[in-house]
Enzyme design. Structure first.
Site, PDB file in Angstrom:
ATOM      1  N   ARG A   1       2.390   7.908   7.362  1.00  0.00           N
ATOM      2  CA  ARG A   1       1.174   7.898   6.544  1.00  0.00           C
ATOM      3  C   ARG A   1       1.578   7.784   5.083  1.00  0.00           C
ATOM      4  O   ARG A   1       2.685   8.136   4.694  1.00  0.00           O
ATOM      5  CB  ARG A   1       0.374   9.193   6.746  1.00  0.00           C
ATOM      6  CG  ARG A   1      -0.110   9.454   8.158  1.00  0.00           C
ATOM      7  CD  ARG A   1      -1.327   8.648   8.521  1.00  0.00           C
ATOM      8  NE  ARG A   1      -2.428   8.811   7.590  1.00  0.00           N
ATOM      9  CZ  ARG A   1      -3.376   9.754   7.692  1.00  0.00           C
ATOM     10  NH1 ARG A   1      -3.349  10.627   8.678  1.00  0.00           N
ATOM     11  NH2 ARG A   1      -4.361   9.804   6.824  1.00  0.00           N
TER      12      ARG A   1
ATOM     13  N   GLN B   1       0.809  -1.213   0.000  1.00  0.00           N
ATOM     14  CA  GLN B   1       0.000   0.000   0.000  1.00  0.00           C
ATOM     15  C   GLN B   1       0.851   1.275   0.000  1.00  0.00           C
ATOM     16  O   GLN B   1       0.375   2.343  -0.386  1.00  0.00           O
ATOM     17  CB  GLN B   1      -0.936  -0.001   1.196  1.00  0.00           C
ATOM     18  CG  GLN B   1      -0.251   0.011   2.554  1.00  0.00           C
ATOM     19  CD  GLN B   1      -1.248   0.071   3.699  1.00  0.00           C
ATOM     20  OE1 GLN B   1      -2.448  -0.081   3.504  1.00  0.00           O
ATOM     21  NE2 GLN B   1      -0.758   0.294   4.890  1.00  0.00           N
TER      22      GLN B   1
ATOM     23  N   GLU C   1     -16.080   8.666   0.865  1.00  0.00           N
ATOM     24  CA  GLU C   1     -17.206   9.062   1.720  1.00  0.00           C
ATOM     25  C   GLU C   1     -16.995  10.405   2.419  1.00  0.00           C
ATOM     26  O   GLU C   1     -17.808  10.798   3.247  1.00  0.00           O
ATOM     27  CB  GLU C   1     -17.485   7.983   2.770  1.00  0.00           C
ATOM     28  CG  GLU C   1     -16.465   7.863   3.878  1.00  0.00           C
ATOM     29  CD  GLU C   1     -15.182   7.144   3.489  1.00  0.00           C
ATOM     30  OE1 GLU C   1     -14.255   7.129   4.306  1.00  0.00           O
ATOM     31  OE2 GLU C   1     -15.110   6.609   2.372  1.00  0.00           O
TER      32      GLU C   1
ATOM     33  N   ASP D   1      -9.735   3.101  -2.097  1.00  0.00           N
ATOM     34  CA  ASP D   1     -10.158   3.508  -0.762  1.00  0.00           C
ATOM     35  C   ASP D   1     -10.956   4.813  -0.795  1.00  0.00           C
ATOM     36  O   ASP D   1     -11.030   5.506  -1.805  1.00  0.00           O
ATOM     37  CB  ASP D   1      -8.910   3.666   0.112  1.00  0.00           C
ATOM     38  CG  ASP D   1      -9.191   3.479   1.592  1.00  0.00           C
ATOM     39  OD1 ASP D   1     -10.332   3.157   1.950  1.00  0.00           O
ATOM     40  OD2 ASP D   1      -8.255   3.648   2.395  1.00  0.00           O
TER      41      ASP D   1
ATOM     42  N   TRP E   1      -0.191  10.653  -0.710  1.00  0.00           N
ATOM     43  CA  TRP E   1      -1.279  10.474  -1.661  1.00  0.00           C
ATOM     44  C   TRP E   1      -0.961  11.173  -2.990  1.00  0.00           C
ATOM     45  O   TRP E   1      -1.519  12.209  -3.343  1.00  0.00           O
ATOM     46  CB  TRP E   1      -2.589  10.995  -1.073  1.00  0.00           C
ATOM     47  CG  TRP E   1      -3.045  10.177   0.123  1.00  0.00           C
ATOM     48  CD1 TRP E   1      -2.398   9.141   0.718  1.00  0.00           C
ATOM     49  CD2 TRP E   1      -4.258  10.346   0.858  1.00  0.00           C
ATOM     50  NE1 TRP E   1      -3.110   8.645   1.774  1.00  0.00           N
ATOM     51  CE2 TRP E   1      -4.264   9.362   1.889  1.00  0.00           C
ATOM     52  CE3 TRP E   1      -5.327  11.217   0.755  1.00  0.00           C
ATOM     53  CZ2 TRP E   1      -5.307   9.251   2.800  1.00  0.00           C
ATOM     54  CZ3 TRP E   1      -6.365  11.102   1.665  1.00  0.00           C
ATOM     55  CH2 TRP E   1      -6.358  10.126   2.668  1.00  0.00           C
TER      56      TRP E   1
ATOM     57  N   ASP F   1     -13.043  -1.413   8.649  1.00  0.00           N
ATOM     58  CA  ASP F   1     -11.949  -1.385   9.623  1.00  0.00           C
ATOM     59  C   ASP F   1     -12.366  -2.064  10.915  1.00  0.00           C
ATOM     60  O   ASP F   1     -12.803  -1.407  11.860  1.00  0.00           O
ATOM     61  CB  ASP F   1     -11.538   0.067   9.916  1.00  0.00           C
ATOM     62  CG  ASP F   1     -10.798   0.699   8.754  1.00  0.00           C
ATOM     63  OD1 ASP F   1     -10.000   0.000   8.117  1.00  0.00           O
ATOM     64  OD2 ASP F   1     -11.008   1.896   8.496  1.00  0.00           O
TER      65      ASP F   1
ATOM     66  N   HIS G   1      -3.655  -8.022   6.436  1.00  0.00           N
ATOM     67  CA  HIS G   1      -3.359  -6.601   6.660  1.00  0.00           C
ATOM     68  C   HIS G   1      -2.588  -6.516   7.972  1.00  0.00           C
ATOM     69  O   HIS G   1      -2.915  -7.199   8.939  1.00  0.00           O
ATOM     70  CB  HIS G   1      -4.642  -5.782   6.732  1.00  0.00           C
ATOM     71  CG  HIS G   1      -4.423  -4.307   6.531  1.00  0.00           C
ATOM     72  ND1 HIS G   1      -3.481  -3.588   7.226  1.00  0.00           N
ATOM     73  CD2 HIS G   1      -5.029  -3.418   5.692  1.00  0.00           C
ATOM     74  CE1 HIS G   1      -3.517  -2.332   6.836  1.00  0.00           C
ATOM     75  NE2 HIS G   1      -4.447  -2.198   5.902  1.00  0.00           N
TER      76      HIS G   1
END
Length: 732
Positions: free
Chosen positions: A321, A308, A428, A425, A324, A492, A559
């Site tokens: 993190r 990822q 929302e 991912d 992106w 999650d 994961h």
């Protein structure tokens, strides 16, 4: 000459009584007049019942305000008026029935058109007449009783049977601590991340009744499904128009087939998916290679490796993190292009991660923003949202040029690199006050956006002619996602056995999605949400219970969790690697059966993991079971979802069943208690199954013997420490 409304009402009632029942040959419903009002039937089921004292519909107005923090939404509603539409008139044509409903004082009115179409047996199309004042919501009541069970609502975690509770339909973070009686919710609320029983990434205003009919509210607006009343369901829709669609079925497979005809179906999964486990790893190309090699040394069947952090990472106060900016970071993963080819030659695919948001520091955001492709506010400014100590813009997928641009990024940067899977991912986080290219507000587009995001991914795959070879899975969803995504992800989960967030909720999620038209789902083996400093850490038991359940699903994928160093991983010891090797072997031995189940899903809509009552509707107990499922028609799986359990009670429906591990035979319906050691979850197969030889063969795969901390274990410690070092705290 002017005719009074009351006189028209009197004439209408007389006409309805004289013509009752009102039925036209092309219609698949019946509108029947009574002295008190009317009712509408599908087959023998009354779905709408209107009387003066219990009207079918209400109109009203109010002020809805929405507050948001990192995808967690609070809906604050102030109701100013609600009025019953007690009276009606009726006009009948060859292909529809038109009802004009109005309040006693004639100030509120709505037009309701009933008709049948090729795909829908009853369509109830509602349009509010804005004669006086402002109406911004409606309430519609449907007939119910105390024996009815309801299923669907999108992806639900806490409750499979929806009857007795209220479900707001608004895509959002599922929340941490969804069982509000637990302390974890209290701490999560302090960080504005607490959930509730109804919060979910994938809500949908759809339900299937135990009376064998389907109801879907065809709207993108915020809505609330209230199933808390005994004799009626009340659906509140925050819009001035909507359609409510009904289909009746001869049985549950028939209903689900009709639902999938309405929404679309998922395609068949790639065959490589059934060749083993997709393992999650991070930290660079060498770590990826080493993890694969170590798995192979222990005999683990590896189908894919999920990296990822392929686009790089950044440091925050919380930890590491992802960065992106969705393109290969050659510094983080040197030689990845060559590694992809090497792994593919071994039958192993590489999977990555993407979402519809772009870090403002990245080149892709700068390019998209310069072209006007990012989502704006009502001042025409690019929205730069805080995703946790870094700001991101969101691609406006209602802009055709932006849609094509982002699709090309997937085609070039992911598929063009040779990658054959990814997590799609988010989706929302759309704020209420956003203004889209199509001139709709964030309030209007919020629920629709996840389906648009799924469509981008699907079209990229199809345009590269790779459908059937690519596995991408979505986090968020809404009506229409079924037609685009390959599979959904179960959210999650906590790395524990908790009621609202733990291992068991993956079963409820799969079953509810299956009753909402999403037949292919999967989950993170071992869960995701970790709070290491507060003691929420993944144990070996959680990991293995989760993994053994995944064997009996269409997909196995690990994961590491958001804080890998606090969690037990499949690579934490040679024993765990050996246990995963055994489970992966069982998974591949089941491949032909699983493919037959997935084929059925892609052609009929029947979910791969399905509720017991789908095939055993005459067993009343099957309607209340939410932690068991059928994998296809022949395997019954009852996962162990509680800590420290060594025996497990299972309900077996009306059939002849064989316990997978002991070959004991049982005739249902009955409850049985069977041993459930780690590695042998309660699984039964139908005695008459044509796949029984396959199932018997799986049962012969032995559990690896326990090993002490001998020389081999001590030699393994340096490797484990290296993995944990590279897999430092990660949170998307």
């Amino acid at each position: 000459m002017q005719i009074s409304i009351s006189f028209m009402w009197f004439v209408a009632v007389i006409v309805l009584q004289e013509l009752s029942p009102l039925h036209v040959s092309c219609q698949q419903y019946q509108l029947v007049a009574t002295k008190e009002g009317f009712y509408v039937k599908l087959s023998s089921i009354i779905v709408i019942h209107h009387t003066t004292s219990q009207p079918f519909m209400y109109l009203g107005s109010g002020e809805l305000s929405v507050s948001e923090f990192r995808g967690n939404f609070k809906m604050n509603d102030y109701l100013t008026e609600r009025v019953a539409l007690t009276n009606y008139t009726h006009v009948q044509s060859n292909d529809s029935d038109v009802l004009e409903l109005f309040s006693d004082d004639n100030t509120f009115q709505a037009t309701v058109t009933l008709q049948s179409t090729a795909a829908v047996q009853l369509s109830v199309d509602i349009s509010v007449q804005q004669t006086f004042g402002s109406v911004n919501r409606m309430w519609v009541r449907l007939k119910s009783d105390d024996k009815e069970h309801l299923y669907g609502g999108g992806e639900q975690y806490s409750y499979f049977d929806l009857k007795g509770r209220v479900f707001p339909i608004w895509t959002r973070e599922q929340g941490v601590g969804r069982n509000r009686s637990e302390l974890v919710t209290f701490f999560a609320d302090l960080l504005y991340s607490g959930g509730d029983y109804h919060t979910t990434y994938y809500p949908q205003p759809t339900f299937i009744s135990s009376k064998k009919y389907l109801c879907h509210v065809d709207t993108k607006a915020y809505s609330v499904m209230d199933f808390s009343h005994v004799d009626f369901h009340e659906i509140q829709i925050y819009a001035e128009s909507a359609s409510i669609l009904f289909n009746y079925g001869t049985d549950f497979p028939d209903i689900i087939n009709k639902m999938s005809n309405m929404f679309g179906r998922q395609p068949q999964l790639p065959e490589w998916l059934n060749t083993g486990v997709i393992i999650a790893t991070q930290g660079g190309t060498n770590v990826m290679r080493n993890n694969v090699t170590e798995c192979q040394k222990h005999g683990m069947r590896v189908a894919g490796v999920w990296i990822q952090d392929w686009a790089g990472s950044l440091k925050t106060s919380f930890g590491s993190r992802l960065f992106w900016n969705w393109k290969w970071n050659k510094t983080a993963y040197p030689g990845l292009d060559e590694a992809i080819v090497t792994l593919r030659n071994q039958g192993i695919q590489v999977l990555v991660y993407i979402n519809p948001n772009l870090n403002v520091q990245g080149e892709l955001f700068k390019e998209g923003d310069s072209k006007g492709y990012m989502l704006k506010n009502n001042r025409n400014e690019t929205i730069k949202a805080d995703f946790g100590e870094f700001l991101c813009g969101t691609v406006d997928l209602t802009n055709p040029k932006a849609f094509s641009w982002y699709k090309d990024i997937i085609k070039k940067n992911i598929l063009g690199l040779g990658i054959r899977g990814w997590m799609a991912d988010f989706g929302e986080y759309i704020p209420e006050d956003a203004l889209f290219y199509n001139q709709k507000s964030g309030l209007e587009m919020h629920n629709e956006f996840p389906a648009l995001w799924a469509r981008v991914n699907r079209e990229a795959v199809e345009e590269m002619d790779l459908l059937g070879d690519v596995f991408f899975f979505m986090r968020s969803g809404y009506t229409g996602s079924q037609n685009y995504t390959v599979a959904m992800w179960a959210g999650d989960q906590n790395v524990d056995f908790s009621y609202g967030d733990g291992v068991g909720t993956t079963v409820t999620a799969a079953l509810s999605m299956g009753m909402s038209g999403m037949g292919l789902t999967h989950f993170d083996i071992g869960g995701y949400t970790t709070e290491g400093q507060k003691g929420l850490r993944r144990s070996q038991e959680v990991l293995l219970r989760s993994a053994e359940m995944a064997v009996f699903t269409p997909t196995m994928r690990t994961h590491e969790g958001n804080q890998p160093s606090f969690n037990t991983q499949f690579y934490s010891s040679p024993l765990l690697l050996n246990q995963f090797a055994r489970l992966s072997k069982m998974f591949t031995m089941l491949a032909n059966y699983t493919r037959s189940v997935v084929l059925e899903t892609s052609t009929t809509g029947l979910p791969a993991q399905r509720a017991l009552f789908i095939h055993y509707p005459n067993d009343s107990q099957s309607y209340t079971i939410k932690y068991q499922y059928l994998l296809g028609p022949d395997l019954l799986v009852a996962p162990v979802y509680l800590k420290g359990a060594h025996n497990w009670t299972v309900f077996l429906p009306s059939d002849q069943w064989i316990h997978l591990w002991s070959e004991r035979q049982f005739k249902g319906p009955l409850k049985v208690s069977v041993p459930a050691p780690l590695g042998q979850p309660p699984v039964f197969y139908r005695k008459s199954s044509t796949w029984k030889d396959t199932f018997k063969l799986i049962s012969t795969v032995k559990i690896p013997p326990p090993t002490g901390a001998g020389v081999s274990e001590l030699l393994y410690i340096p490797f484990m420490l290296i993995c944990l070092f590279f897999n430092a705290i990660v949170f998307y």
